[in-house]
Design a protein around this motif. Structure first.
Motif, PDB file in Angstrom:
ATOM      1  N   GLU A 137       0.683  -1.167  -0.031  1.00  0.00           N
ATOM      2  CA  GLU A 137      -0.186   0.016  -0.002  1.00  0.00           C
ATOM      3  C   GLU A 137       0.973   1.047   0.036  1.00  0.00           C
ATOM      4  N   TYR A 155       3.807   0.584   2.491  1.00  0.00           N
ATOM      5  CA  TYR A 155       3.593  -0.608   3.504  1.00  0.00           C
ATOM      6  C   TYR A 155       3.736  -2.012   2.593  1.00  0.00           C
ATOM      7  N   THR A 157       1.935  -5.472   3.511  1.00  0.00           N
ATOM      8  CA  THR A 157       1.183  -5.908   4.166  1.00  0.00           C
ATOM      9  C   THR A 157       1.235  -7.660   4.214  1.00  0.00           C
ATOM     10  N   GLY A 161       4.324  -7.366   9.052  1.00  0.00           N
ATOM     11  CA  GLY A 161       4.019  -6.199   8.228  1.00  0.00           C
ATOM     12  C   GLY A 161       5.622  -5.216   8.300  1.00  0.00           C
ATOM     13  N   HIS A 183      -1.459   0.120  14.441  1.00  0.00           N
ATOM     14  CA  HIS A 183      -0.389  -0.611  13.867  1.00  0.00           C
ATOM     15  C   HIS A 183       1.043   0.225  14.312  1.00  0.00           C
TER      16      HIS A 183
END
Length: 221
Positions: A137, A155, A157, A161, A183
């Motif tokens: 992402e 990111y 995922t 992560g 997170h």
């Protein structure tokens, strides 16, 4: 009542030792799992490729990076252009393989994938499409109190992560750790420790030689 003679005791002890040794040997020779990657794990071409083949998190990152790369190749509006993306990818693979096989290799490989994913997603709108199977992402821009420039976050995922943070002339790759809410990602390099916590559009960031900064995600245009 039967007695255990010294000779029988020796045989029993030897048998027990052999059984334990066999178990240890079996554990040592148990083959490592092999994960699906973008390259052939039957004949890895480097120590790093061999590492990726036997590491679930790295294998996931490899497949996602390859997906982003193939999408960028189809994007005539990518920056740089597809022909340069292809050249850059080979240079990136060569650089990734320089991570070697020492104790720092895994962290080096994770950082390499995280930075390359940020480059591909930053440069190609097609690579940023909302594919349901995607494992990346961003980049998402955050405005943090005390920083004159935005902090970009890309990111992975995967499990666990990964987030790649970039601001001004600095960057850091952090790993996700358990958190009671939101997170949380942490990491450390030669400059010191990092902490990035995010819950929706709200975040806090702590970098070496700095206190905790409150951040807010910028609207996506």
């Amino acid at each position: 009542m039967n007695k255990v003679t010294p000779l029988l005791a020796a045989f029993l002890a030897a048998g027990a030792f052999a059984t334990a040794s066999d178990c240890v040997a079996a554990k040592k020779t148990k083959p490592l799992p092999v994960y699906k990657t973008s390259f052939d794990c039957a004949s890895p071409r480097s120590t790093v490729e061999n590492l990726i083949c036997h590491d679930g998190q790295l294998a996931q990152m490899d497949l996602e990076l390859n997906r982003l790369y193939l999408l960028a190749l189809t994007d005539d509006h990518s920056v740089p252009k597809p022909a340069k993306v292809e050249i850059d990818q080979q240079f990136w693979i060569d650089a990734r393989n320089q991570c070697g096989g020492g104790p720092q290799a895994r962290g080096c490989v994770i950082g390499s994938y995280a930075e390359r994913a940020d480059q591909l997603r930053q440069g190609s709108a097609i690579a940023r499409t909302k594919d349901p199977s995607r494992l990346s992402e961003g980049p998402v821009a955050f405005r943090c109190a005390g920083m004159s420039t935005p902090v970009s976050a890309t990111y992975f995922t995967v499990q666990p992560g990964v987030v790649f943070l970039k601001w001004a002339k600095s960057s850091a790759t952090l790993m996700q750790v358990p958190s009671d809410s939101g997170h949380l990602y942490t990491g450390k390099d030669y400059r010191g420790s990092y902490r990035f916590w995010q819950d929706g559009n709200d975040a806090t960031l702590q970098v070496p030689a700095s206190g905790q900064m409150v951040c807010t995600a910028e609207p996506v245009s």
